[in-house]
Structures are given as C-alpha cells and as structure tokens.
Design an enzyme around this catalytic site. Structure first.
Site, PDB file in Angstrom:
ATOM      1  N   CYS A   1     -17.540  65.241  60.565  1.00  0.00           N
ATOM      2  CA  CYS A   1     -18.831  64.471  61.003  1.00  0.00           C
ATOM      3  C   CYS A   1     -20.098  65.207  60.635  1.00  0.00           C
ATOM      4  O   CYS A   1     -21.058  64.985  61.300  1.00  0.00           O
ATOM      5  CB  CYS A   1     -18.487  64.015  62.505  1.00  0.00           C
ATOM      6  SG  CYS A   1     -18.851  65.265  63.667  1.00  0.00           S
TER       7      CYS A   1
ATOM      8  N   GLN B   1      -9.487  65.815  47.483  1.00  0.00           N
ATOM      9  CA  GLN B   1      -8.262  64.943  47.252  1.00  0.00           C
ATOM     10  C   GLN B   1      -8.230  63.763  48.022  1.00  0.00           C
ATOM     11  O   GLN B   1      -8.501  62.727  47.532  1.00  0.00           O
ATOM     12  CB  GLN B   1      -7.051  65.898  47.537  1.00  0.00           C
ATOM     13  CG  GLN B   1      -6.916  66.963  46.844  1.00  0.00           C
ATOM     14  CD  GLN B   1      -5.677  67.915  47.015  1.00  0.00           C
ATOM     15  OE1 GLN B   1      -4.548  67.450  47.493  1.00  0.00           O
ATOM     16  NE2 GLN B   1      -5.503  69.195  46.324  1.00  0.00           N
TER      17      GLN B   1
ATOM     18  N   CYS C   1     -12.642  64.460  54.232  1.00  0.00           N
ATOM     19  CA  CYS C   1     -13.101  65.832  54.814  1.00  0.00           C
ATOM     20  C   CYS C   1     -14.544  66.245  53.901  1.00  0.00           C
ATOM     21  O   CYS C   1     -15.301  66.919  54.431  1.00  0.00           O
ATOM     22  CB  CYS C   1     -12.412  66.987  54.918  1.00  0.00           C
ATOM     23  SG  CYS C   1     -11.977  67.717  53.320  1.00  0.00           S
TER      24      CYS C   1
ATOM     25  N   CYS D   1      -5.951  68.889  52.634  1.00  0.00           N
ATOM     26  CA  CYS D   1      -5.156  68.570  51.416  1.00  0.00           C
ATOM     27  C   CYS D   1      -5.268  69.783  50.291  1.00  0.00           C
ATOM     28  O   CYS D   1      -4.377  70.099  49.788  1.00  0.00           O
ATOM     29  CB  CYS D   1      -6.039  67.324  50.887  1.00  0.00           C
ATOM     30  SG  CYS D   1      -5.849  65.798  51.711  1.00  0.00           S
TER      31      CYS D   1
ATOM     32  N   ALA E   1     -16.453  80.093  66.939  1.00  0.00           N
ATOM     33  CA  ALA E   1     -16.371  78.569  66.568  1.00  0.00           C
ATOM     34  C   ALA E   1     -16.724  78.449  65.243  1.00  0.00           C
ATOM     35  O   ALA E   1     -16.786  79.208  64.190  1.00  0.00           O
ATOM     36  CB  ALA E   1     -17.332  77.633  67.685  1.00  0.00           C
TER      37      ALA E   1
ATOM     38  N   SER F   1       7.662  62.605  46.563  1.00  0.00           N
ATOM     39  CA  SER F   1       7.164  63.188  45.277  1.00  0.00           C
ATOM     40  C   SER F   1       7.112  62.313  44.054  1.00  0.00           C
ATOM     41  O   SER F   1       6.883  62.910  43.161  1.00  0.00           O
ATOM     42  CB  SER F   1       7.839  64.678  44.991  1.00  0.00           C
ATOM     43  OG  SER F   1       7.603  65.546  46.142  1.00  0.00           O
TER      44      SER F   1
ATOM     45  N   GLU G   1       5.418  67.803  46.748  1.00  0.00           N
ATOM     46  CA  GLU G   1       5.842  68.476  48.205  1.00  0.00           C
ATOM     47  C   GLU G   1       6.258  69.863  47.837  1.00  0.00           C
ATOM     48  O   GLU G   1       6.478  70.629  48.858  1.00  0.00           O
ATOM     49  CB  GLU G   1       7.039  67.737  48.682  1.00  0.00           C
ATOM     50  CG  GLU G   1       6.807  66.177  49.363  1.00  0.00           C
ATOM     51  CD  GLU G   1       8.178  65.292  49.252  1.00  0.00           C
ATOM     52  OE1 GLU G   1       8.595  65.428  50.741  1.00  0.00           O
ATOM     53  OE2 GLU G   1       8.646  65.222  48.486  1.00  0.00           O
TER      54      GLU G   1
END
Length: 1314
Positions: A55, A116, A120, A154, A317, A1064, A1245
């Site tokens: 965010c 991906q 994010c 990812c 942090a 996969s 995978e």
C-alpha cells in the site's frame, strides 16, 4: 466527543487534485480513503500492518523552516487521513498510466520482468519513485534500503532489483563501467564451454529502449499547499469521528493546554528540531540523516553512539515505517524489541520534557525503560526532544541485533553496550549494557556492570562477566517469543563481540597515542577478526542464460522469445484490476467471519443478539441458513456442534460496511465445552492413532537382505516445518445475486473457478449452470487458492442468498493465515544401509505429515511425497511409508511442490548423512547414487536421466564448484567465528496430476471481423504468465502478431468444467487446447488463403465472414495419460519430469546464527521454453520461496493450538536482502520434451526444492564449525535452518553456559508441530 459536532475542513491533494473532506473520520486510514472514497485502487491492501509495502504511496510536505519539500514513501494502511492536512499524496495512478504516459519507473519494472502476479508492483513502484524524487541518481545501498520494506512472493526480487538498478549512478555489475564486458562472463566461468556457443542468449530485455528519467515531468508540489504552509495565521483543526476526536494544534502552547485537558489522550505527532538534541517529532529517517551528517563532520571518537544508532536504523523496519515513525514515539513506546532504546540508554541519552508547568530533563535509563513512576513522564507532559551526548576518546559504544532475517524484521535480541576506560588504560571506569527482545521492555545489566568496574578489559573478566550477566538478566523458560536458550546464548555472544570490538578500538588508539606498557593489551587473534564484520547489504546481480531463437523463425512468431507479461505495464501503473478492486455494487454488504478460539470443543451456544443490535449490522449467517449441503460430513463449511481447531469458521456477520462487520464479530458470544484430546503435533497424532487416511506404501527390492549386506547403517529422525503461502492478495470474493432464476455472478481470486462453482451449487442446492465464476487475475496462489476459495465463496453465497444482496468478503491477513492452513509439516524416521564407498544399498523411510483437522488435499500430498521421495537417485532396495495425521489445527492444503520440497529435503539429508559417515564429500555420494541410464523408478515408470546428468555437470561447471569449494575450505581454516559452506543438489521433479482426467483442458477462440482475436481458456492467471503464453501460442498458430490478440478473463460460462491451475501443467494443457482451437480456425480459413495468398489477415477474415465460415472455435485437449495403482505400487502417474541442479554458497556467523547468501547457480531443463523471461522468473521466484521454507519461514503455535505467526511482523518471508549476492540461472540448451506443446516444460513448482541448496550449504558451514570445535557426533539439521538452529548447532563455550530447562517444569510459549 459527540460526532454531530461540525468538523473543520481537511484539505490535501491527491495526484495533483485538491481534496476537501468536510467529514474526516479520525479512524479512517489513507488506504481505505484512497480505495473507497476516491476509487484509486492501484494502492493495494495486503497486510494492514505496514509490514509488506503493497500500500505504499508518496506523501509530500513542505517545511516552512528549511524551505524544502520532503517526499516520503509511507504505508497508507497506517497513515490516518487526519494527518494529511496540507500534504500532497501521490499514488501509482498519479505518476503514469497507459492512457497518458508511463513513468520510467513503471516502464523499467515492467519491461525488466519485475512483475508476475502484480499485486505488490504498485508498492514497489512507489517506493522506488519516492526514492528518485529525493535522489534522482541513487546508490545501490539506497535502492536496497528503499525496497527493504516491500515484500514480493512471486519474482524472487532479482528482476526487480536489476531493473531498478538502471537508475543507480554506480552498479554492482562492471558492465556499467564502460567496458561492455562483465566479470560474470570471465574468470571462473571461462571454463564453461557454453559461453562460447552462439545459441546462448543472456538478454531478457533491452536497456537502451528505456526512456530516460526526466524529473521535470513529475507533478509539482501544489502552490496552494505552499501558501498554506507559509500562512502565519494557522488555526487548530478538529475532526470529529463516531468514536474518536482528532485535534491538530498549531503551537506548542496549544498542545500543552490540550495535554492538560486530555492527559490520557495519545500524542500522534510532536514538533521537530535539529542538531545533537533531536526533536521528538523527527521521523526515524530524519534522525538517520541528522546522525549521518554529524558522523561526517565530527571526529570518529565523538560519534560512536551515533554510529551505533545508524547501524540499527538501516535495518529497523522498512523505509516506509522509518519515514512515518517518530523518534519520540519510538522512545516513549518502550517496546521490548526497540532497536534504539538500548543504544540511547547505553549512550546516556536524556529526555527533554515540557508541560504547562515548564521544562525538565530525565535520563533515558533503566528506570525510565521499566516505567517507574518517579522516572517517567507526567500525564500532562510531552517529550520535546532527545539529547544524545558525544562519545569520548576512551569510550566505546556498540550495538548488535539478531533477527529472523537481515532486514524489516523485529530483533530476537538486540543490545546497546558502552564502556568507558580510565584515560590511557584498559581499566573499566563505566559500563552500561542494555538488551532488547528479552522482556516486555528494554532490560539493563546494571548490577553486573557495577561489579565489573575497576577491572581490566582482558580475557580474565570474560567468564565472570558472562556469569554475572546471565544471572542478572533472567529469561524464564516460558517467556513470550520462545527461543529461550537461543536468546540466552545471544546475550553472552553479543558481549563477546563487544569485547573483541573494544579490544580492536583500544589497539587503534594505542597506535595514535604513545602509551607505556602498551604490550599488556591483548591481541585479537586473526581467526577471530571476522566476528567483528557485519554481513554487507548488497544488490543482487547475475546472468540469465537461455536458448536463442532460430534466426529463421519469422519475426512475428513470439514463441521462444522473452515477451513482456501481458499485464506487466498495467501491474506497474495500478490499472490491473484484482477481485477487490471491482467497484462497490448497489446495495452491497460486507461479510466478516467468526472463528473458533478453541482447538477442540463442543459448541454449546451461539449468541448473536448483541452483534445484531449494533448499527449497520444486517444479519448473522450460521449453518442453519445453508439450504443445501454444508460441506461434507467430515469437513463442514460452517461448524455444527463442534470446533475442530482455532480458526474453525463458525458463523459470519453481514453488515453495511467492513468496519461495522468487524465490530460485530467481537460481539458474537460463543460458549464452548473443551474436549479431549487436543492433538497438535505429529507425535501426538501417532500416539493417539489419529490419521486422515490409510497408509501409502511403495517398496522395491529386498530391503531387509540389503541391510544385512551393508557395511554401515544409520538411523535417525528429521523434522521439516510448515509454510504459509503468504500470497500478497488475501482470499477475497464478491457474490452478486441476479434478479431472476437464482443466478449468481461470482468474482473470486482462485486457482480453480469450477470448484468454487460446484461448491456454491451444492451449498445453495441450485444447478451449476446458474452460477458463473469470473477470474480476471489472482494476486498469487501457490496452491492456497485451489480448494480454500470454494469455502469462502460458498459462505458468501449463502449470505447473498439469504439477504438477496451482493456480498463482499475480504480476509485480513490474520484471518487468512488463521483459517486456511499451509504446507504440511513433516516428521520422518529413516534407516539407511550403505557401503563404505558411499553406495546406498537400502533405505527404509516412514513419513508423517500434519494434515490438520480435515482431509483437504492431505491424502494426495502424502501420495505425491512418497512417489517423489527418491528424487534423482536409483537405489535398488527401498521402502517408503507415508501417513497423513489428523490434528486440531487448521487443515493444511496444497502448496507449490505438493510434498516434494519436504520429501526431497529428507532424501538429500540422508545422502548428506551417508557422506559424513563415509568421510566423503556429499557431491560424490550424490553422483555415485544418481540415475545413470534409462531405468525404472520405484513406481515402475521408465525414466531417462540424460538431462539430469547434463544439468548436474553443467551446474558443477558453471558454478566452478570444485574451485570454490577449495576456497571455502581455505576461508574456514582462517576464520573461527565465521564459516562458509557450499552445496550442490540435483533434482528430478515430476510434473502433473496423477490422473488423466485432471489433465484435460478447453479453450475458446474468436476471430472478429476486424481481424482481432479473443482467446479464452480454463487456466487462471496467478502471475505465472499463462495468459501471455496462450497469446504467444495463438500468435504462432494463426501466423499473426501478438498485437492482434487479447485475453479478457477466465469465465466458467465461456469455458466450462475447468481443471485447477496447478501441478505445473497449466500452460501445457491449456496451450494444447488453444493450439487445437487455432488449428481448427486456420483450417477453415485455408480455402480463403489459397484463393488470395497475397491478401492480408483482415482480407481473409472478412472474406470468411462473407462466405459464412465460422470464426469461432472450441479447442480441446484430452489430457496426458496418467495412472497409479497403489495396491500394486506401480503406474505411470506423471507425464514427464523437469530436471535441474543448484549450487549455493553461504557464510554464517557462528556467534549469532545469521547467514548471508553469497551465490547461487541454477541449471534447469526447460526444454524449448515458450517464454524464457517468464520461465526464468518462475525459477527465481520459486527458488527464493524455497529458500524461505528452508531457512527463514517458521510457523509457531501455542500449546493451546493458537497460531502465533499471524502477519508479516511475526512471520517473515524473504526480502530483497535475502537474495544471493550473485544469482545465475541457465536454461539447458538443445533439449526437447515431445510430451508438451512446442517441446516446452512446466516450471511453476520445480525451483522450490532447489532452495534446499542453501540449506545444505548452511549445513556444510555448521559442520565445519562443529569439526573445529571437536564435535564429531552425528548431526542432523532440521528445517528451517533459522538463526536459532544455526547458532545452537555451532555449539561452543557460550552454548555450554546456558542451562537447559526441564521440560516438565514449565509450559512453553510455542510447540513444534512437525
């Protein structure tokens, strides 16, 4: 205060547009306001606690004193809107879009394949954008700091870091220095013949195409806000909410009057000042800058306290939190994990307080930290500033911390230490030791320090100091946070580090000052010096190698090329729409879950009366409201009569908003009657004979006879911990009931939309054809969105059915982790018989997994674990047994790798144990027992190991394994407290489901009259680029550019009866279906094309329409044949295998358990990759996720079955600093796979398991430490190899000092469930 009072106007700007809020609610945060009020959904909700960075936005403010505008990246989920008055907010939408122009940051992350799933990505973009607004040409260190607060599950970060590094003035890669050559292509790697081949490509994107960064194109700071900031007649602002009133005073006097009037009210922000006395309102990032300036200006001897603070400020942090948190808030909170308070206390800092009565000072000492009344602030006082004195010439200050990972993690233990010597001596005149992470606040070893005064700083004081400190700083065996022995060890390990650091400091002073008898100062052994070195924070670099496309391939044919992810640009601009980004539907309600607080109990009653009386609450949904099936007999959607775990869903609240629903959840009263037994661990389940399914068994050869003929036999046990999926987008669903025929539209984040559809159908007792599931894209899944979304979707559908209104359900991170389960923990017993030369003759392994309270996918997981357990080794005599245990935990479910990451680690651990017994290198044992020729697996399926052997040999070559191993051994011989380790592991990963019906797929392809093509198929986009690959396939088959292609969404009304996107094979099977549909269409067009061969695509399509030729086709793939007969123990369960190998090198700190990932080389057989950029991204991302599984990620449960790890603060996944410094990935060239489309392979995978190369490198380093300490007994490192396990395995004089508590005398804070 009453909410009906008139609030002042809140004025701020968002993306250059003025926002005037007349009814600002103090309880509303910026994230909620952006998403719900302004409909700016590019800013994502992922954790709600500021720990993931999804965010991130930029908040800009003008400082009228310095006359500067400061741009800060902040986490919007923690930023109250009432603090925005006079600020300018910039979101990802504000810096660029596909409708206008994209910003260079957005372009580079997208085109550099740094996205991906994309959930994010907006946060990554904004962290980087804010950095560039302050530093247009940042250093690599600034880049790492800026992205340290952003998580990605990812990509594995490498692609993000590499594309971001193009903005840096200096680069880790020497390519950027003008030579055009890279060190990675020289020296060690010269031995690799593949570098001379012309069919190798290393360029995934073209940097030269990037648009330059032009700061003049950025949004200007609004002039109106400049005038507001300079206005001398500012007035106090008051904002009235429903429950809270927010007052923003302008002057210090106003603040002090308010403090008298409301002494118990919290102070959200104070004023600021600069200098050595630092204003309490300074953000931690400002503190960092102030201290950096002081260190650069003052002599070193005066800045030792400042340097210690800076050391911790770099890792405290994430950057967003450092931008928001104030020094005063950090000090006053007195958190036990505070990284700064121990240093401030050790450095004799004082607190400057102010009230209406005047000013006073109090020391920041052990009394203040303990909260003693006579050493604390009075209710009417505020902290104005913190004074940090200069250090002196004969004074030394140091800070140490150890956390689960290097950055953005709370410390397990930290400390601030200071010693003052009598001038020109090593006699202690003053000593202060403060530790964090030990209790509820920072603790002091004051008595120990007093007793050591007057002593000389030499080895004679060490043992006494250790004893005194351990006696004074007591840590009870049941202390919160657990890890008691580890923390006790760190207490003394840190003091030893301090001792060495001070000795070195004394030596430096002696060289500058002529001191008689200076020979009396003891030297620090050369072998001990590495203990003083911190692991550096670096930006990962590496080479990605893949096969170049045939030069004769048509330019418009995209197959085999590193094509940009179809949604990459939209990810980076925030325009990619996820489930919860959909606009609010008319009359929409919000659903919140009520879950069990008991692990095993009868539900006596559910009283929702108090909840129903709250404003905004519409209804409470229970099992009685389900018109159809409430799940299955053993796995209920909503609990009936009995709760089987903490987190078991009992009922759900429906309300007008999320806020109302969450409040009402707290008011639902449930009366329980606890039941016995409460089974939490695998050993408990074995003892109670508690299992979810029958035993699975595979056997070959004569195991008992082979054991009799073996030279040696080893037996042991191994534990492998579970893992949380931690996809960035939590579970969420929107159910919209239609006005007629009981139709439902369901928008859901799932890997298996048909399963959601079927579950809702059975739950509501309506036909499947009335329910349509839509999946645009999923913000990460990893198996966690295969079966579980059906549960949440069905509960939401019941609420929609009962209320007749749309229902939205968005789980917060805590709910998601609590209710969903994750990877199955493993407990195994093994027996291995082998010859002295390392040839393994027999293995007998029993595996038990913790399945949780219901079956879910546990039976399949144990089957796959057993089937894949042999990995790359041909051992003639094997017996594998497996069972799924039933416990009172949330049911564990599918997870990337589906049992193989646990089983493969077990097999490799056995190999390593054999190597240790034989006195041979592990790689020799691996080579000796590896498949050598075409042979049968334990389940009698034929296997050709040619590609396995190629991957192994190329990995040895590309990694310069033997050369580097010799260097590792040389390093270890010269360093006692730091050790390096290196390991290489092979992999044989079987792809697909064990049943033919799960391999079928369908697609629908439309050609429109303008020539454009719409492709639809049954796979879900999880970030693995399946839609991009499908468009590449359609482009090749139809012989037209990808620009003609479009994919809209996965939709069960368009392509029915879909199979889960998992195992996969999503691109394999859906690609075959798309290919089939395109071939059908092209065949229909053939007569048209033959008649007009010089025509264009558009001409042919128009002509076909005129001749009434159908331009729509359904494609279908019947699936790979797969079968397994468990009665016979044989079959062909897998269509093909993915082979690979990985070599990793690490360095560990034996005193703290920390480790640094130095280098990883991966060689993987992708055969003919459809999209090398996507496939390499999948390998890197899964490898880093595997690295997390094996070294960082740890789920902790209380003895009552409560999950302690319920968010990013408690559960750590890898960050940018955990990526290997050098990270190389090579795809095997000249390789084919006739089973799959275009001879490709599914790679979603397999890379997960290769993360264990880091685990075994750590084990190698630990073994080196143990050997040097004379510890030669058998040693098995359990997973994950956390700092705690590493430190305690490197047993030494410090670990021996630590008393071991009798387990019968206390109740532990957490218990191991594997």
């Amino acid at each position: 205060m009453p909410s009906h009072l008139q609030s002042d106007e809140l004025v701020f700007f968002v993306n250059g547009k003025k926002v005037t809020e007349k009814n600002a609610d103090p309880e509303v945060n910026l994230l909620s306001y952006l998403r719900k009020n302004l409909r700016l959904t590019g800013t994502k909700y992922a954790c709600g606690g500021g720990g993931c960075g999804a965010c991130t936005v930029m908040v800009s403010k003008y400082d009228p004193i310095s006359k500067k505008i400061r741009h800060n990246a902040v986490t919007a989920c923690l930023f109250p809107i009432c603090s925005l008055h006079g600020a300018a907010v910039t979101t990802v939408e504000g810096i660029g879009s596909t409708r206008t122009r994209i910003h260079p940051v957005q372009e580079r992350i997208a085109k550099g394949h740094g996205t991906q799933c994309g959930f994010c990505t907006p946060g990554m973009v904004m962290s980087l954008y804010a950095l560039l607004r302050n530093h247009p040409e940042p250093s690599p260190e600034q880049l790492t700091e800026a992205l340290g607060g952003n998580l990605c599950r990812c990509t594995g970060y490498r692609s993000i870091l590499e594309s971001s590094r193009t903005f840096c003035t200096e680069s880790n890669c020497c390519q950027m220095k003008g030579t055009g050559k890279c060190c990675l292509d020289q020296e060690e790697n010269q031995t690799s013949s593949s570098h001379q081949k012309n069919d190798i490509c290393t360029q995934l994107y073209t940097k030269e195409e990037f648009q330059p960064l032009d700061p003049t194109q950025d949004l200007i700071f609004p002039p109106e806000l400049l005038r507001m900031a300079e206005d001398p007649n500012k007035e106090t602002l008051t904002f009235y909410g429903e429950r809270i009133t927010w007052i923003s005073p302008v002057t210090l006097n106003e603040l002090l009057e308010l403090k008298v009037k409301y002494p118990k009210c919290p102070l959200v922000m104070g004023n600021t000042s600069v200098g050595l006395t630092i204003g309490a309102g300074c953000s931690l990032d400002q503190v960092k800058q102030i201290l950096t300036d002081e260190v650069s200006k003052l002599p070193e001897e005066k800045t030792r306290t400042y340097q210690a603070l800076l050391k911790h400020l770099k890792s405290l942090a994430g950057q967003q939190i450092r931008n928001m948190a104030s020094l005063g808030g950090h000090v006053i909170s007195r958190h036990g994990y505070s990284d700064l308070n121990p240093i401030l206390a050790a450095g004799n800092a004082t607190l400057n307080l102010v009230s209406k009565e005047g000013r006073r000072q109090i020391p920041l000492n052990e009394h203040f930290l303990a909260g003693l009344a006579n050493a604390d602030l009075k209710p009417e006082e505020i902290l104005e500033s913190v004074h940090i004195p200069h250090s002196e010439k004969w004074e030394f200050v140091a800070a140490f911390r150890q956390a689960q990972c290097q950055q953005n993690a709370l410390a397990d233990v930290n400390c601030g230490m200071r010693v003052l010597f009598k001038e020109c001596t090593d006699t202690i005149a003053g000593l202060r030791l403060f530790y964090g992470g030990i209790g509820s606040t920072t603790v002091s070893a004051h008595k120990s320090c007093q007793q050591l005064l007057g002593r000389d700083w030499n080895t004679l004081i060490l043992d006494e100091a250790f004893r005194l400190i351990l006696d004074e700083i007591s840590l009870p065996a049941s202390a919160p946070g657990g890890m008691v022995e580890f923390k006790r060890t760190l207490i003394v390990s840190f003091f030893f580090k301090f001792y060495l650091e001070v000795l070195q400091g004394l030596k430096k002073i002696i060289k500058m000052v002529s001191i008689p008898n200076s020979h009396r100062y003891p030297d620090v052994s050369e072998k001990f010096l590495s203990a003083l070195e911190e692991f550096p924070v670096t930006v990962s670099r590496g080479v990605q190698e893949f096969q170049r496309v045939d030069p004769n391939q048509p330019p418009h044919d995209p197959v085999g090329r590193p094509i940009l992810h179809q949604s990459g640009i939209k990810h980076a601009t925030g325009e990619a729409i996820f489930c919860d980004d959909l606009p609010v539907v008319d009359k929409e309600l919000f659903l919140a879950l009520v879950t069990s607080t008991r692990a095993h109990a009868k539900i006596i009653s559910i009283d929702a009366s108090e909840a129903l009386e709250l404003p905004g609450v519409v209804d409470v949904i229970t099992a009685e409201d389900i018109p159809g099936a409430n799940g299955t007999e053993d796995d209920k959607l909503l609990a009936v009569d009995e709760a089987l775990c903490v987190g078991h869903i009992i009922c759900a609240v429906v309300a007008e908003s999320e806020v109302y629903a969450k409040r009402a959840v707290e008011k639902v009263k449930i009366i329980y009657q606890d039941q016995e037994p409460v089974i939490l661990t695998i050993e408990d389940a074995i003892r109670h004979n508690s299992y979810l399914s029958s035993e699975k068994k595979l056997e070959q050869g004569n195991v008992e006879e082979a054991f009799e003929n073996a030279d040696q036999i080893i037996q042991g046990e191994m534990h492998v911990g579970g893992q949380e999926h931690f996809y960035m987008e939590t579970q969420r669903v929107l159910v919209i009931p239609k006005a007629e025929d009981k139709e439902l539209e369901i928008y859901v984040s799932t890997q298996d939309p048909s399963h959601v559809q079927k579950t809702v159908s059975s739950t509501l007792n309506i036909p499947i054809n009335r329910i349509t599931c839509h999946v645009k894209r999923v913000g990460g899944g990893f198996g966690g969105k295969v079966s579980k979304p059906a549960v949440y979707g069905a509960i939401a559908a019941v609420a929609a059915n009962k209320t007749g209104r749309p229902i939205r359900l968005v789980l917060d991170r805590r709910e998601d982790m609590l209710t969903k389960g994750g990877r199955h923990p493993l407990f195994a017993k093994y027996k291995v018989g082998f010859m002295n030369n390392g040839r393994i003759k027999a293995m007998d392994i029993k595996c038990y997994i913790n399945g949780g309270c219901t079956l879910d996918d546990s039976e399949l997981v144990i089957e796959y674990l057993i089937l894949k357990l042999e990995n790359a080794y041909k051992i003639n005599n094997l017996r594998f047994l497996g069972r799924a245990c039933k416990t009172n935990l949330a049911s564990n479910t599918a997870f990337r790798g589906f049992g193989f990451p646990q089983g493969g680690l077990l097999m490799e651990s056995c190999i390593t144990a054999v190597a240790a017994k034989c006195g041979l290198p592990p790689e020799k044992i691996r080579e000796k027992n590896m498949y050598k020729r075409v042979d049968k697996t334990i389940y009698k399926q034929a296997y050709n190991p040619d590609k396995l052997i190629r991957c192994w040999n190329e990995c040895l070559d590309k990694s310069s394994y033997h050369t580097r191993k010799a260097k590792v051994e040389n390093f270890n011989s010269k360093n006692y407290w730091k050790k390096k380790g290196i390991a290489i592991v092979p992999m044989k990963f079987s792809v697909g489901f064990g049943a033919t019906s799960y391999h079928q797929a369908a697609a629908l392809v439309h050609i429109y009259t303008d020539g454009s093509v719409l492709v639809t198929h049954g796979g879900s986009e999880l970030g693995q680029g399946i839609h991009t690959k499908m468009l590449q396939i359609a482009s090749r088959e139809l012989k037209i550019p990808m620009s003609y292609m479009h994919f809209c969404e996965t939709n069960t009304a368009t392509v029915p009866n879909t199979i889960a996107t998992a195992a996969s094979i999503g691109a394999d099977v859906n690609g075959k279906a798309v290919q089939n549909a395109c071939q059908i269409l092209l065949k229909r067009l053939e007569p048209i094309i033959k008649k007009n061969p010089e025509g264009t695509w558009e001409d042919w399509v128009e002509a076909a329409f005129e001749k009434r030729i159908s331009l729509s086709a359904t494609g279908y793939f019947r699936g790979y044949k797969a079968n397994m007969d468990w009665e016979k123990g044989e079959g062909d369960p897998f269509p093909y295998y993915v082979e690979g190998a990985a070599c990793s090198e690490v360095e560990i700190d034996c005193l703290t358990g920390a480790h640094k990932n130095i280098r990883t080389d991966i060689v993987m057989d992708a055969s003919c990759s459809i999209n090398p950029a996507i496939d390499i991204g999948q390998i890197e991302g899964s490898f880093i996720q595997g690295l997390g599984l094996y070294t960082i990620e740890e789920l902790k449960y209380s003895p009552e079955g409560v999950l302690h790890s319920q968010g990013p603060d408690e559960y750590k996944i890898p960050t940018v600093t955990d990526v290997p410094e050098e990270f190389n990935v090579s795809l095997l060239t000249s390789s084919e796979n006739p089973m799959a489309i275009y001879s490709s392979k599914g790679l979603g995978e397999s890379g997960m398991f290769l993360g264990c190369s880091v685990f075994f490198a750590i084990g190698d380093a630990v073994t080196a430490a143990r050997k040097e300490r004379g510890l030669m007994e058998d040693f098995m490192l359990n997973s994950p190899a956390t700092p705690e396990r590493i430190r305690m395995a490197c047993a030494d004089r410090f670990t021996e000092m630590i008393p071991i508590d009798d387990a019968k005398t206390f109740k532990p804070w957490c218990i191991p469930i594997a």
